[in-house]
Design an enzyme around this catalytic site. Sequence first.
Site, PDB file in Angstrom:
ATOM      1  N   TYR A  56       0.768  -1.238  -0.063  1.00 27.89           N
ATOM      2  CA  TYR A  56      -0.085  -0.029  -0.036  1.00 27.89           C
ATOM      3  C   TYR A  56       0.899   1.190   0.038  1.00 27.89           C
ATOM      4  CZ  TYR A  56      -3.880  -3.306   0.162  1.00 27.89           C
ATOM      5  OH  TYR A  56      -4.665  -4.000  -0.326  1.00 27.89           O
ATOM      6  N   ARG A  59       1.496   1.916  -3.804  1.00 25.70           N
ATOM      7  CA  ARG A  59       0.744   2.552  -4.414  1.00 25.70           C
ATOM      8  C   ARG A  59       0.156   3.900  -3.693  1.00 25.70           C
ATOM      9  NH1 ARG A  59      -3.485  -2.046  -3.511  1.00 25.70           N
ATOM     10  NH2 ARG A  59      -4.942  -0.870  -5.244  1.00 25.70           N
ATOM     11  N   ASN A  92     -12.308   1.461  -6.179  1.00 28.01           N
ATOM     12  CA  ASN A  92     -10.845   1.920  -6.098  1.00 28.01           C
ATOM     13  C   ASN A  92     -10.489   2.687  -4.758  1.00 28.01           C
ATOM     14  OD1 ASN A  92     -11.002   1.081  -8.970  1.00 28.01           O
ATOM     15  ND2 ASN A  92     -11.245   2.973  -9.788  1.00 28.01           N
ATOM     16  N   ASP A  94      -7.651   4.593  -4.850  1.00 31.09           N
ATOM     17  CA  ASP A  94      -6.994   5.824  -5.407  1.00 31.09           C
ATOM     18  C   ASP A  94      -7.810   7.321  -5.174  1.00 31.09           C
ATOM     19  OD1 ASP A  94      -7.771   4.733  -8.650  1.00 31.09           O
ATOM     20  OD2 ASP A  94      -8.562   6.849  -7.916  1.00 31.09           O
ATOM     21  N   HIS A 109     -14.111  -0.052  -0.652  1.00 29.65           N
ATOM     22  CA  HIS A 109     -13.006  -0.799  -0.306  1.00 29.65           C
ATOM     23  C   HIS A 109     -12.101   0.042   0.256  1.00 29.65           C
ATOM     24  CE1 HIS A 109     -13.966  -4.095  -3.786  1.00 29.65           C
ATOM     25  NE2 HIS A 109     -14.747  -4.000  -2.711  1.00 29.65           N
ATOM     26  N   CYS A 139      -5.772   6.426  20.584  1.00 30.32           N
ATOM     27  CA  CYS A 139      -5.813   5.679  21.765  1.00 30.32           C
ATOM     28  C   CYS A 139      -4.361   5.088  22.221  1.00 30.32           C
ATOM     29  CB  CYS A 139      -6.544   4.498  21.245  1.00 30.32           C
ATOM     30  SG  CYS A 139      -5.817   3.240  20.153  1.00 30.32           S
ATOM     31  N   GLY A 175     -15.613   0.021 -16.075  1.00 27.75           N
ATOM     32  CA  GLY A 175     -14.209  -0.617 -15.705  1.00 27.75           C
ATOM     33  C   GLY A 175     -13.995  -1.669 -14.422  1.00 27.75           C
ATOM     34  N   THR A 176     -14.686  -2.605 -14.531  1.00 26.62           N
ATOM     35  CA  THR A 176     -14.640  -3.399 -13.461  1.00 26.62           C
ATOM     36  C   THR A 176     -14.808  -4.888 -13.916  1.00 26.62           C
ATOM     37  OG1 THR A 176     -15.256  -4.280 -11.307  1.00 26.62           O
ATOM     38  CG2 THR A 176     -17.018  -3.250 -12.588  1.00 26.62           C
ATOM     39  N   SER A 177     -14.238  -5.799 -13.573  1.00 24.71           N
ATOM     40  CA  SER A 177     -14.328  -7.027 -14.109  1.00 24.71           C
ATOM     41  C   SER A 177     -15.357  -8.031 -13.618  1.00 24.71           C
ATOM     42  CB  SER A 177     -12.963  -8.010 -13.704  1.00 24.71           C
ATOM     43  OG  SER A 177     -12.555  -8.076 -12.389  1.00 24.71           O
TER      44      SER A 177
HETATM   45  C1  BV8 Z   1     -16.727  -9.838   1.852  1.00 26.18           C
HETATM   46  C2  BV8 Z   1      -8.877  -3.608  -1.420  1.00 26.18           C
HETATM   47  C3  BV8 Z   1     -18.020 -11.000   3.804  1.00 26.18           C
HETATM   48  C4  BV8 Z   1      -8.079  -2.344  -1.896  1.00 26.18           C
HETATM   49  C5  BV8 Z   1     -10.073  -5.328  -2.640  1.00 26.18           C
HETATM   50  C6  BV8 Z   1     -13.597 -17.303  -0.234  1.00 26.18           C
HETATM   51  C7  BV8 Z   1     -13.032 -16.777   1.047  1.00 26.18           C
HETATM   52  C8  BV8 Z   1     -13.288 -15.407   1.557  1.00 26.18           C
HETATM   53  C9  BV8 Z   1     -14.148 -14.438   0.864  1.00 26.18           C
HETATM   54  C10 BV8 Z   1     -14.475 -14.806  -0.394  1.00 26.18           C
HETATM   55  C11 BV8 Z   1     -14.320 -16.238  -1.092  1.00 26.18           C
HETATM   56  N1  BV8 Z   1     -15.220 -16.426  -2.059  1.00 26.18           N
HETATM   57  C12 BV8 Z   1     -15.784 -15.386  -2.396  1.00 26.18           C
HETATM   58  C13 BV8 Z   1     -15.199 -14.411  -1.450  1.00 26.18           C
HETATM   59  C14 BV8 Z   1     -15.892 -13.144  -1.206  1.00 26.18           C
HETATM   60  C15 BV8 Z   1     -14.693 -11.907  -1.828  1.00 26.18           C
HETATM   61  C16 BV8 Z   1     -14.675 -12.142  -3.450  1.00 26.18           C
HETATM   62  O1  BV8 Z   1     -15.453 -11.527  -3.670  1.00 26.18           O
HETATM   63  N2  BV8 Z   1     -13.419 -13.025  -3.717  1.00 26.18           N
HETATM   64  C17 BV8 Z   1     -13.367 -13.172  -5.120  1.00 26.18           C
HETATM   65  C18 BV8 Z   1     -11.907 -12.815  -5.402  1.00 26.18           C
HETATM   66  C19 BV8 Z   1     -14.077 -14.385  -5.674  1.00 26.18           C
HETATM   67  N3  BV8 Z   1     -15.026 -10.764  -1.370  1.00 26.18           N
HETATM   68  C20 BV8 Z   1     -14.738 -10.198  -0.187  1.00 26.18           C
HETATM   69  O2  BV8 Z   1     -13.989 -10.655   0.550  1.00 26.18           O
HETATM   70  C21 BV8 Z   1     -15.405  -8.771   0.056  1.00 26.18           C
HETATM   71  N4  BV8 Z   1     -15.769  -8.929   1.443  1.00 26.18           N
HETATM   72  O3  BV8 Z   1     -17.423 -10.607   1.282  1.00 26.18           O
HETATM   73  O4  BV8 Z   1     -17.239  -9.812   3.312  1.00 26.18           O
HETATM   74  C22 BV8 Z   1     -18.585 -10.583   4.961  1.00 26.18           C
HETATM   75  C23 BV8 Z   1     -19.675 -10.629   5.447  1.00 26.18           C
HETATM   76  C24 BV8 Z   1     -19.957 -10.431   6.690  1.00 26.18           C
HETATM   77  C25 BV8 Z   1     -19.037  -9.868   7.667  1.00 26.18           C
HETATM   78  C26 BV8 Z   1     -17.575  -9.746   7.033  1.00 26.18           C
HETATM   79  C27 BV8 Z   1     -17.335 -10.124   5.997  1.00 26.18           C
HETATM   80  C28 BV8 Z   1     -14.358  -7.908   0.298  1.00 26.18           C
HETATM   81  C29 BV8 Z   1     -13.750  -7.502  -1.161  1.00 26.18           C
HETATM   82  C30 BV8 Z   1     -12.843  -6.368  -1.087  1.00 26.18           C
HETATM   83  C31 BV8 Z   1     -11.341  -6.777  -1.319  1.00 26.18           C
HETATM   84  N5  BV8 Z   1     -10.720  -5.745  -1.431  1.00 26.18           N
HETATM   85  N6  BV8 Z   1      -9.188  -4.497  -2.754  1.00 26.18           N
HETATM   86  C32 BV8 Z   1      -7.015  -2.673  -2.952  1.00 26.18           C
HETATM   87  O5  BV8 Z   1      -6.071  -3.213  -2.678  1.00 26.18           O
HETATM   88  O6  BV8 Z   1      -7.263  -2.119  -4.077  1.00 26.18           O
HETATM   89  S1  BV8 Z   1     -10.564  -6.007  -4.018  1.00 26.18           S
HETATM   90  C33 BV8 Z   1      -9.792  -5.553  -5.284  1.00 26.18           C
HETATM   91  O7  BV8 Z   1     -10.626  -6.103  -6.333  1.00 26.18           O
HETATM   92  C34 BV8 Z   1     -10.014  -4.061  -5.654  1.00 26.18           C
HETATM   93  O8  BV8 Z   1     -10.490  -3.464  -4.638  1.00 26.18           O
HETATM   94  C35 BV8 Z   1     -10.665  -3.789  -6.702  1.00 26.18           C
HETATM   95  O9  BV8 Z   1     -11.423  -2.600  -7.136  1.00 26.18           O
HETATM   96  C36 BV8 Z   1     -11.458  -5.200  -7.001  1.00 26.18           C
HETATM   97  C37 BV8 Z   1     -12.105  -5.345  -8.189  1.00 26.18           C
HETATM   98  O10 BV8 Z   1     -11.170  -5.554  -9.287  1.00 26.18           O
HETATM   99  P1  BV8 Z   1     -11.587  -4.581 -10.360  1.00 26.18           P
HETATM  100  O11 BV8 Z   1     -11.793  -2.937 -10.035  1.00 26.18           O
HETATM  101  O12 BV8 Z   1     -12.601  -5.015 -11.360  1.00 26.18           O
HETATM  102  O13 BV8 Z   1     -10.337  -4.610 -11.288  1.00 26.18           O
HETATM  103  P2  BV8 Z   1      -9.858  -5.787 -12.586  1.00 26.18           P
HETATM  104  O14 BV8 Z   1      -8.496  -5.687 -12.476  1.00 26.18           O
HETATM  105  O15 BV8 Z   1     -10.389  -7.002 -11.913  1.00 26.18           O
HETATM  106  O16 BV8 Z   1     -10.734  -5.335 -13.615  1.00 26.18           O
HETATM  107  C38 BV8 Z   1     -10.511  -4.160 -14.366  1.00 26.18           C
HETATM  108  C39 BV8 Z   1     -11.617  -4.108 -15.396  1.00 26.18           C
HETATM  109  O17 BV8 Z   1     -11.317  -2.872 -16.234  1.00 26.18           O
HETATM  110  C40 BV8 Z   1     -11.386  -5.245 -16.447  1.00 26.18           C
HETATM  111  O18 BV8 Z   1     -12.743  -5.638 -16.822  1.00 26.18           O
HETATM  112  C41 BV8 Z   1     -10.872  -4.515 -17.771  1.00 26.18           C
HETATM  113  O19 BV8 Z   1     -11.325  -5.016 -18.856  1.00 26.18           O
HETATM  114  C42 BV8 Z   1     -11.356  -3.212 -17.519  1.00 26.18           C
HETATM  115  N7  BV8 Z   1     -10.327  -2.108 -18.094  1.00 26.18           N
HETATM  116  C43 BV8 Z   1      -9.157  -2.087 -18.253  1.00 26.18           C
HETATM  117  N8  BV8 Z   1      -8.544  -0.687 -18.957  1.00 26.18           N
HETATM  118  C44 BV8 Z   1      -9.780  -0.227 -18.991  1.00 26.18           C
HETATM  119  C45 BV8 Z   1     -11.052  -1.132 -18.593  1.00 26.18           C
HETATM  120  N9  BV8 Z   1     -12.442  -0.412 -18.685  1.00 26.18           N
HETATM  121  C46 BV8 Z   1     -12.472   0.780 -19.425  1.00 26.18           C
HETATM  122  N10 BV8 Z   1     -11.232   1.519 -19.542  1.00 26.18           N
HETATM  123  C47 BV8 Z   1     -10.172   1.180 -19.555  1.00 26.18           C
HETATM  124  N11 BV8 Z   1      -9.076   1.704 -20.183  1.00 26.18           N
HETATM  125 ZN    ZN Z   2      -6.425   4.120  18.092  1.00 28.41          ZN
END
Ligand code: BV8
Ligand code: ZN
Length: 228
Positions: A56, A59, A92, A94, A109, A139, A175-177
């Site tokens: 982090y 970034r 995002n 950022d 996020h 704290c 812009g999300t996958s």
């Molecule tokens: C939750 C932090 C429950 C910041 C991120 C097994 C075990 C544990 C959890 C899970 C599991 N199975 C499923 C889950 C749930 C899990 C999940 O979904 N996992 C996935 C991998 C299967 N989700 C979670 O754990 C979430 N929490 O479920 O909590 C809970 C319930 C009760 C009580 C407590 C908890 C938490 C999810 C958040 C994780 N943190 N990031 C950071 O480091 O950035 S996620 C990470 O992926 C980023 O935040 C990012 O934003 C996010 C999504 O990615 P995208 O933004 O879509 O980026 P990506 O590269 O994938 O895609 C880019 C897209 O843009 C592409 O499609 C591309 O074609 C397109 N593109 C590229 N260039 C362009 C463009 N489009 C337009 N123009 C361009 N120029």
């Molecule tokens: Zn504190």
Amino acid sequence: MTDIRNIVVLTGAGVSAESGIATFRGPGGLWEGHRVEDVCTPEALAADPVLVHRFYDLRRAALAGVGPNAAHRALAELDAAWPGDLLIVTQNVDDLHERAGARRLLHMHGELTSALCARCGVRRGWHDALPPGTRCDACGAAALRPDIVFFGEMPYQMERIEAALARADLFVSIGTSGAVYPAAGFVQLADAYGAETLELNLERSAGSGFFAETRLGPAGVLVPDWVR
Ligand code: BV8
Ligand code: ZN
């Protein structure tokens, strides 16, 4: 846009790609060979805080070298001019939406420019490197961590997001996958509530099948075209 009053916009890494910020799952989506799913977890933070803080720190430091692009600017213009409800929900971490002038914005996020005390939950702005064990000035615990929602942690302000989706007449995803939940499920919620659904993305995503319309292309072109 015809009888559209309330809009929810979801953005992902693709909206910042043309600003020079790498996406997660495209080519070059790895960070020093690590997938975001491996570094962005409470277990990784506990096991290797130096690695996770460095992920982090690097970034956060990179923010100084990038700026908003045409997509961020078009969304900020929409925000300033739109008379109905508008909520930009970004995955995002950022600050490019803010720097383009967006106001009705929510980081589900977390944010690179914020530090969170793991002990007392107090947040504070943070713009430099954040060494593990940095003391919280509220704290006193040596417990400041990146203010980031890790996998397995609950995204921020989910009630507010769900309430906005329930009132939305239009849901636009940019812009999300569609790989990460619960964000990837918002289109189905919006659709169930009767909203129109539009996807603007460089390529088809895992969620494309749920959208009434998908337009393919760079956000820097598609978003200004959609907003104007
Ligand atoms: C939750 C932090 C429950 C910041 C991120 C097994 C075990 C544990 C959890 C899970 C599991 N199975 C499923 C889950 C749930 C899990 C999940 O979904 N996992 C996935 C991998 C299967 N989700 C979670 O754990 C979430 N929490 O479920 O909590 C809970 C319930 C009760 C009580 C407590 C908890 C938490 C999810 C958040 C994780 N943190 N990031 C950071 O480091 O950035 S996620 C990470 O992926 C980023 O935040 C990012 O934003 C996010 C999504 O990615 P995208 O933004 O879509 O980026 P990506 O590269 O994938 O895609 C880019 C897209 O843009 C592409 O499609 C591309 O074609 C397109 N593109 C590229 N260039 C362009 C463009 N489009 C337009 N123009 C361009 N120029
Ligand atoms: Zn504190």
